[in-house]
Design a protein around this motif. Sequence first.
Motif, PDB file in Angstrom:
ATOM      1  N   ARG A 135    -102.129  31.587  60.398  1.00 57.19           N
ATOM      2  CA  ARG A 135    -101.693  30.687  61.127  1.00 57.19           C
ATOM      3  C   ARG A 135    -100.221  31.024  61.804  1.00 57.19           C
ATOM      4  O   ARG A 135     -99.528  30.416  60.743  1.00 57.19           O
ATOM      5  CB  ARG A 135    -102.295  29.422  60.724  1.00 57.19           C
ATOM      6  CG  ARG A 135    -101.514  28.218  61.635  1.00 57.19           C
ATOM      7  CD  ARG A 135    -102.277  27.858  62.949  1.00 57.19           C
ATOM      8  NE  ARG A 135    -103.652  27.669  62.544  1.00 57.19           N
ATOM      9  CZ  ARG A 135    -104.739  27.417  63.441  1.00 57.19           C
ATOM     10  NH1 ARG A 135    -104.344  27.888  64.781  1.00 57.19           N
ATOM     11  NH2 ARG A 135    -105.768  26.991  63.159  1.00 57.19           N
ATOM     12  N   LEU A 136     -99.916  31.031  62.798  1.00 56.41           N
ATOM     13  CA  LEU A 136     -98.440  31.352  63.304  1.00 56.41           C
ATOM     14  C   LEU A 136     -98.129  30.094  64.170  1.00 56.41           C
ATOM     15  O   LEU A 136     -98.738  29.939  65.083  1.00 56.41           O
ATOM     16  CB  LEU A 136     -98.397  32.843  63.862  1.00 56.41           C
ATOM     17  CG  LEU A 136     -97.049  32.980  64.625  1.00 56.41           C
ATOM     18  CD1 LEU A 136     -95.727  33.182  63.718  1.00 56.41           C
ATOM     19  CD2 LEU A 136     -96.966  34.062  65.456  1.00 56.41           C
ATOM     20  N   THR A 137     -96.898  29.484  63.899  1.00 55.75           N
ATOM     21  CA  THR A 137     -96.475  28.531  64.711  1.00 55.75           C
ATOM     22  C   THR A 137     -95.290  29.000  65.219  1.00 55.75           C
ATOM     23  O   THR A 137     -94.339  29.199  64.225  1.00 55.75           O
ATOM     24  CB  THR A 137     -96.431  27.157  63.941  1.00 55.75           C
ATOM     25  OG1 THR A 137     -97.703  26.907  63.544  1.00 55.75           O
ATOM     26  CG2 THR A 137     -95.902  26.343  65.004  1.00 55.75           C
ATOM     27  N   VAL A 138     -94.899  29.137  66.457  1.00 54.44           N
ATOM     28  CA  VAL A 138     -93.722  29.287  67.200  1.00 54.44           C
ATOM     29  C   VAL A 138     -92.974  28.073  67.620  1.00 54.44           C
ATOM     30  O   VAL A 138     -93.360  27.257  68.410  1.00 54.44           O
ATOM     31  CB  VAL A 138     -93.768  30.366  68.247  1.00 54.44           C
ATOM     32  CG1 VAL A 138     -92.499  30.765  68.639  1.00 54.44           C
ATOM     33  CG2 VAL A 138     -94.616  31.527  67.337  1.00 54.44           C
ATOM     34  N   LEU A 139     -91.888  27.756  67.070  1.00 49.60           N
ATOM     35  CA  LEU A 139     -91.031  26.635  67.684  1.00 49.60           C
ATOM     36  C   LEU A 139     -89.953  26.887  68.439  1.00 49.60           C
ATOM     37  O   LEU A 139     -89.502  27.931  68.524  1.00 49.60           O
ATOM     38  CB  LEU A 139     -90.473  25.881  66.363  1.00 49.60           C
ATOM     39  CG  LEU A 139     -91.667  25.555  65.149  1.00 49.60           C
ATOM     40  CD1 LEU A 139     -90.931  24.565  64.147  1.00 49.60           C
ATOM     41  CD2 LEU A 139     -92.557  24.543  65.956  1.00 49.60           C
TER      42      LEU A 139
ATOM     43  N   GLY B 291    -113.581  40.658  50.132  1.00 44.78           N
ATOM     44  CA  GLY B 291    -113.544  41.014  51.581  1.00 44.78           C
ATOM     45  C   GLY B 291    -112.344  41.300  52.248  1.00 44.78           C
ATOM     46  O   GLY B 291    -111.389  41.695  51.704  1.00 44.78           O
ATOM     47  N   VAL B 292    -112.145  40.597  53.387  1.00 42.30           N
ATOM     48  CA  VAL B 292    -110.688  41.003  54.335  1.00 42.30           C
ATOM     49  C   VAL B 292    -109.833  40.005  53.687  1.00 42.30           C
ATOM     50  O   VAL B 292    -110.181  38.685  53.822  1.00 42.30           O
ATOM     51  CB  VAL B 292    -111.244  40.827  55.642  1.00 42.30           C
ATOM     52  CG1 VAL B 292    -109.883  40.985  56.489  1.00 42.30           C
ATOM     53  CG2 VAL B 292    -112.176  41.956  56.050  1.00 42.30           C
ATOM     54  N   THR B 293    -108.888  40.428  53.387  1.00 41.56           N
ATOM     55  CA  THR B 293    -107.663  39.598  53.026  1.00 41.56           C
ATOM     56  C   THR B 293    -106.511  39.555  53.715  1.00 41.56           C
ATOM     57  O   THR B 293    -106.071  40.769  54.435  1.00 41.56           O
ATOM     58  CB  THR B 293    -107.138  39.881  51.450  1.00 41.56           C
ATOM     59  OG1 THR B 293    -106.860  41.084  51.468  1.00 41.56           O
ATOM     60  CG2 THR B 293    -108.303  39.737  50.439  1.00 41.56           C
ATOM     61  N   GLN B 294    -105.940  38.419  54.265  1.00 44.21           N
ATOM     62  CA  GLN B 294    -104.826  38.438  55.161  1.00 44.21           C
ATOM     63  C   GLN B 294    -103.737  37.574  54.745  1.00 44.21           C
ATOM     64  O   GLN B 294    -103.836  36.510  53.903  1.00 44.21           O
ATOM     65  CB  GLN B 294    -105.052  37.862  56.582  1.00 44.21           C
ATOM     66  CG  GLN B 294    -106.086  38.603  57.378  1.00 44.21           C
ATOM     67  CD  GLN B 294    -106.408  38.010  58.778  1.00 44.21           C
ATOM     68  OE1 GLN B 294    -107.610  37.471  59.058  1.00 44.21           O
ATOM     69  NE2 GLN B 294    -105.309  37.874  59.427  1.00 44.21           N
ATOM     70  N   SER B 295    -102.448  38.194  54.986  1.00 44.85           N
ATOM     71  CA  SER B 295    -101.112  37.268  54.420  1.00 44.85           C
ATOM     72  C   SER B 295    -100.175  37.410  55.347  1.00 44.85           C
ATOM     73  O   SER B 295    -100.218  38.446  56.377  1.00 44.85           O
ATOM     74  CB  SER B 295    -100.880  37.991  53.154  1.00 44.85           C
ATOM     75  OG  SER B 295    -100.428  39.304  53.226  1.00 44.85           O
ATOM     76  N   PRO B 296     -99.388  36.340  55.514  1.00 42.35           N
ATOM     77  CA  PRO B 296     -99.408  35.134  54.876  1.00 42.35           C
ATOM     78  C   PRO B 296    -100.562  34.103  55.589  1.00 42.35           C
ATOM     79  O   PRO B 296    -101.071  34.581  56.901  1.00 42.35           O
ATOM     80  CB  PRO B 296     -98.081  34.432  55.330  1.00 42.35           C
ATOM     81  CG  PRO B 296     -97.511  35.044  56.348  1.00 42.35           C
ATOM     82  CD  PRO B 296     -98.184  36.377  56.631  1.00 42.35           C
ATOM     83  N   THR B 297    -100.816  33.061  54.995  1.00 41.71           N
ATOM     84  CA  THR B 297    -102.182  32.276  55.647  1.00 41.71           C
ATOM     85  C   THR B 297    -101.130  31.367  56.500  1.00 41.71           C
ATOM     86  O   THR B 297    -101.866  30.828  57.531  1.00 41.71           O
ATOM     87  CB  THR B 297    -102.518  31.363  54.392  1.00 41.71           C
ATOM     88  OG1 THR B 297    -101.645  30.588  53.947  1.00 41.71           O
ATOM     89  CG2 THR B 297    -103.326  32.207  53.652  1.00 41.71           C
ATOM     90  N   HIS B 298    -100.058  30.996  56.351  1.00 39.79           N
ATOM     91  CA  HIS B 298     -99.367  30.236  57.305  1.00 39.79           C
ATOM     92  C   HIS B 298     -98.148  30.679  57.549  1.00 39.79           C
ATOM     93  O   HIS B 298     -97.351  30.970  56.310  1.00 39.79           O
ATOM     94  CB  HIS B 298     -99.268  28.621  56.975  1.00 39.79           C
ATOM     95  CG  HIS B 298    -100.840  27.971  56.858  1.00 39.79           C
ATOM     96  ND1 HIS B 298    -101.512  28.016  55.779  1.00 39.79           N
ATOM     97  CD2 HIS B 298    -101.508  27.352  58.031  1.00 39.79           C
ATOM     98  CE1 HIS B 298    -102.629  27.475  56.078  1.00 39.79           C
ATOM     99  NE2 HIS B 298    -102.554  26.982  57.230  1.00 39.79           N
ATOM    100  N   LEU B 299     -97.404  30.406  58.598  1.00 40.71           N
ATOM    101  CA  LEU B 299     -95.950  31.054  58.899  1.00 40.71           C
ATOM    102  C   LEU B 299     -95.500  30.128  60.068  1.00 40.71           C
ATOM    103  O   LEU B 299     -96.147  29.921  61.106  1.00 40.71           O
ATOM    104  CB  LEU B 299     -95.557  32.225  58.520  1.00 40.71           C
ATOM    105  CG  LEU B 299     -96.012  33.087  59.903  1.00 40.71           C
ATOM    106  CD1 LEU B 299     -95.223  34.673  59.603  1.00 40.71           C
ATOM    107  CD2 LEU B 299     -97.609  33.453  59.805  1.00 40.71           C
TER     108      LEU B 299
END
Lengths: 120, 117
Positions: free
Chosen positions: B113-117, B3-11
């Motif tokens: 999932r992108l987290t910006v600190l 299927g559709v693959t995305q990377s990275p999963t978290h950063l």
Amino acid sequence: AQTVTQSQPEMSVQEAETVTLSCTYDTSENNYYLFWYKQPPSRQMILVIRQEAYKQQNATENRFSVNFQKAAKSFSLKISDSQLGDTAMYFCAFMKPRLYSGGGADGLTFGKGTHLIIQP
Amino acid sequence: DAGVTQSPTHLIKTRGQQVTLRCSPKSGHDTVSWYQQALGQGPQFIFQYYEEEERQRGNFPDRFSGHQFPNYSSELNVNALLLGDSALYLCASSLVVQGASGANVLTFGAGSRLTVL
């Protein structure tokens, strides 16, 4: 611009019951497509059912059916014989079709979602 | 069939940094769309790529840019990250039928999932 409204942030029913999720939308288009997507905790959006606006007949996919009221701009999803695996976020979405040499279509406009919880 | 693959999963990034997210479409698909899903919200359309060109764009600033490669895979780039860019970024692929109107059925990936600190 299109808007999609889901007025039920969360719903909870017992397993095997029937549940109906509401969705209304606003558009000036005459031809368009409506979708219900399911997003389980795994985050992947899964297409549940789709409806073409020019079709009078309501779409049905196994336990899932819709009540499409074009004049009222309403598109509700009915889940019959609900199962534990139906627990997820459900999103109603609108798409305006597009014909141009490059193909493709406008992006989906989503509602804010309804969190459906199926209790054992 | 992948299927559709995305990377990275978290950063995790800090404000002002730049990020690149990647997407490989479902086998046989040639169109890639990107969506931003903030916590507790529905996804919002960012843009769509077909034949290596941006074809449609939602209401996102120029800090959001993309690219599609000859093998149909795609990248989403976000510059000068803001706290408000923290979200799940979803990629969806579809197949264009030339000359046909209608809605292409989208296949979604599991997101980055992108987290910006």
